[in-house]
Design a protein around this motif. Structure first.
Motif, PDB file in Angstrom:
ATOM      1  N   THR A 128       6.308   8.643   3.147  1.00 34.46           N
ATOM      2  CA  THR A 128       5.789   7.807   2.069  1.00 34.46           C
ATOM      3  C   THR A 128       4.382   8.283   1.697  1.00 34.46           C
ATOM      4  N   CYS A 129       3.715   7.537   0.827  1.00 33.82           N
ATOM      5  CA  CYS A 129       2.324   7.878   0.494  1.00 33.82           C
ATOM      6  C   CYS A 129       1.566   6.640   0.039  1.00 33.82           C
ATOM      7  N   PHE A 150       2.175  10.457   4.355  1.00 30.35           N
ATOM      8  CA  PHE A 150       2.230  10.193   5.787  1.00 30.35           C
ATOM      9  C   PHE A 150       3.608   9.667   6.174  1.00 30.35           C
ATOM     10  N   ILE A 151       3.767   9.380   7.464  1.00 28.89           N
ATOM     11  CA  ILE A 151       5.034   8.866   7.994  1.00 28.89           C
ATOM     12  C   ILE A 151       4.816   7.487   8.599  1.00 28.89           C
ATOM     13  N   TRP A 191      11.561  10.370  -5.107  1.00 31.71           N
ATOM     14  CA  TRP A 191      12.497   9.792  -4.116  1.00 31.71           C
ATOM     15  C   TRP A 191      11.793   8.928  -3.077  1.00 31.71           C
ATOM     16  N   ILE A 192      10.476   9.006  -2.968  1.00 31.13           N
ATOM     17  CA  ILE A 192       9.740   8.103  -2.062  1.00 31.13           C
ATOM     18  C   ILE A 192       8.919   7.092  -2.871  1.00 31.13           C
ATOM     19  N   THR A 193       9.246   6.954  -4.148  1.00 35.75           N
ATOM     20  CA  THR A 193       8.520   6.040  -5.030  1.00 35.75           C
ATOM     21  C   THR A 193       9.508   5.009  -5.556  1.00 35.75           C
ATOM     22  N   VAL A 229       0.793  -1.238   0.000  1.00 32.41           N
ATOM     23  CA  VAL A 229       0.000   0.000   0.000  1.00 32.41           C
ATOM     24  C   VAL A 229       0.821   1.281   0.000  1.00 32.41           C
ATOM     25  N   THR A 230       2.122   1.206   0.268  1.00 37.03           N
ATOM     26  CA  THR A 230       2.933   2.426   0.305  1.00 37.03           C
ATOM     27  C   THR A 230       3.876   2.505  -0.886  1.00 37.03           C
ATOM     28  N   SER A 231       4.242   3.738  -1.244  1.00 37.16           N
ATOM     29  CA  SER A 231       5.116   3.941  -2.401  1.00 37.16           C
ATOM     30  C   SER A 231       6.582   3.708  -2.070  1.00 37.16           C
TER      31      SER A 231
END
Length: 361
Positions: A84-85, A97-98, A256-258, A68-70
């Motif tokens: 992340t998201c 979110f964190i 960078w968070i994907t 569920v997170t990127s």
């Protein structure tokens, strides 16, 4: 409206209150500029108890989070946090979110207040592997103590060595005489400091301890108004303004968070991989006004030929720089730092320059 453990305190202190995400929250006390500069120069306390908290536990926790997170949680060590998201099937951002790696097979997700119900439903929908999920939002309170004097103030109240907690890390210990407090270095102001997570019934005790310890440093309560100007000066995104269900992480500069790694078959991955290969249609940029004025959310962004190239998503007058600053989505060729753009304010085109965040160095 919902309340936090500190709502009566805010009202008693004369705060200007307003509904935010269903909560009765303080917008300002002594004024946004005064509160903003208090955080930049000393220390301030934000009530952020309206934020949502979900526990993800058990042997399927990592599998669920990878779905569920990127970002890639597989390498997140205990005591560390990760930005992340959630991504939807169209590649849009459900929420940013964190994630905190609290213990083995136990993670804490801290989500935006306005998205608690939406995020909870999203997690339940995609929990096909059977991870243990708990919505603890009603059983957690949170205070953020931010500013260059925050660490000095807070160190008086705990034996945990706060200097040993790097950015995006946390510790769990006794704070202000209250046990099992999460002390987190994941600030949203760019001014340094920590966030505290604890049971709501301990709220008044912790609040009083912080203000007693911080009196000599001029600590003040800070409203959501200054929280917004502080985050904007750092170029930090706000969900509902700069991020939503139609903006992708790649468009928002969150590549960078994907993470497109082998062990991450996350929701929306194929759409984002295609977008990365073909190129994005718009890009989030930061800009600073050359002409005098205030950029507002929704204002059109145009080029020198008065052609619409985008739209402002966040804007204000910077309390530190004393000029108009903002963020907005533009065609990619206009997002490069140094590019001249114009913000359409009524019938005037105000000149602005695209810059690299943060605004406040």
């Amino acid at each position: 409206m919902k309340t936090t453990p500190f709502t009566e305190l805010h009202i008693g202190l004369g705060a200007k209150m307003h509904e935010f995400a269903g909560y009765n929250m303080p917008i300002e006390y002594t004024g946004i500029i005064d509160e903003h500069m208090t955080v930049v120069n000393a220390a301030g306390v934000f009530d952020v108890s309206h934020m949502g908290e979900f526990w993800v536990k058990g042997p399927k926790a990592v599998e669920f989070l990878q779905r569920v997170t990127s970002n890639d949680v597989s390498g997140l060590k205990e005591g560390k946090a990760q930005y992340t998201c959630f991504v939807n099937e169209s590649g849009g951002i459900v929420d940013d979110f964190i994630v905190y790696h609290y213990e083995p097979e136990k993670y804490l997700l801290v989500v935006n207040a306005a998205n608690i119900e939406k995020d909870w439903a999203w997690c339940q929908k995609w929990n096909t592997m059977g991870a243990e999920l708990e919505n603890a939002s009603a059983h957690m309170a949170q205070l953020a103590i931010q500013g260059p004097k925050a660490i000095e103030i807070m160190q008086k109240l705990t034996k945990e060595n706060l200097s040993d907690i790097p950015f995006y890390a946390f510790s769990v210990g006794t704070f202000g005489g209250v046990e099992n407090v999460i002390i987190s270095n994941t600030g949203y102001t760019g001014a340094g400091g920590f966030e505290l997570y604890f049971y709501p019934e301990h709220g008044r005790k912790i609040w009083n301890a912080i203000f007693e310890a911080g009196a000599e440093f001029g600590i003040k309560p800070i409203g959501l108004g200054a929280r917004d100007t502080l985050r904007l000066e750092m170029g930090y995104c706000l969900y509902g303004n700069d991020l939503d269900d139609t903006t992708t992480p790649l468009q928002a500069g969150l590549g960078w968070i994907t993470k497109f790694v082998d062990n991450k078959p996350f929701v929306g991955r194929e759409v984002l991989e295609k977008e990365k290969a073909e190129g994005i249609s718009r890009k989030l940029c930061c800009f600073e006004l050359v002409d005098k004025g205030i950029p507002r959310q929704g204002y059109e962004i145009v080029n020198v030929g008065n052609e619409v190239i985008g739209k402002v998503t966040s804007g204000t007058i910077s309390p530190v720089l004393k000029v108009g600053i903002g963020m907005g989505y533009v065609k990619p060729e206009f997002a490069k730092p140094g590019t001249e753009i114009y913000i359409k304010v009524r019938n005037r085109n105000l000149k602005a320059n695209v810059i690299k965040a943060p605004f406040r160095k």
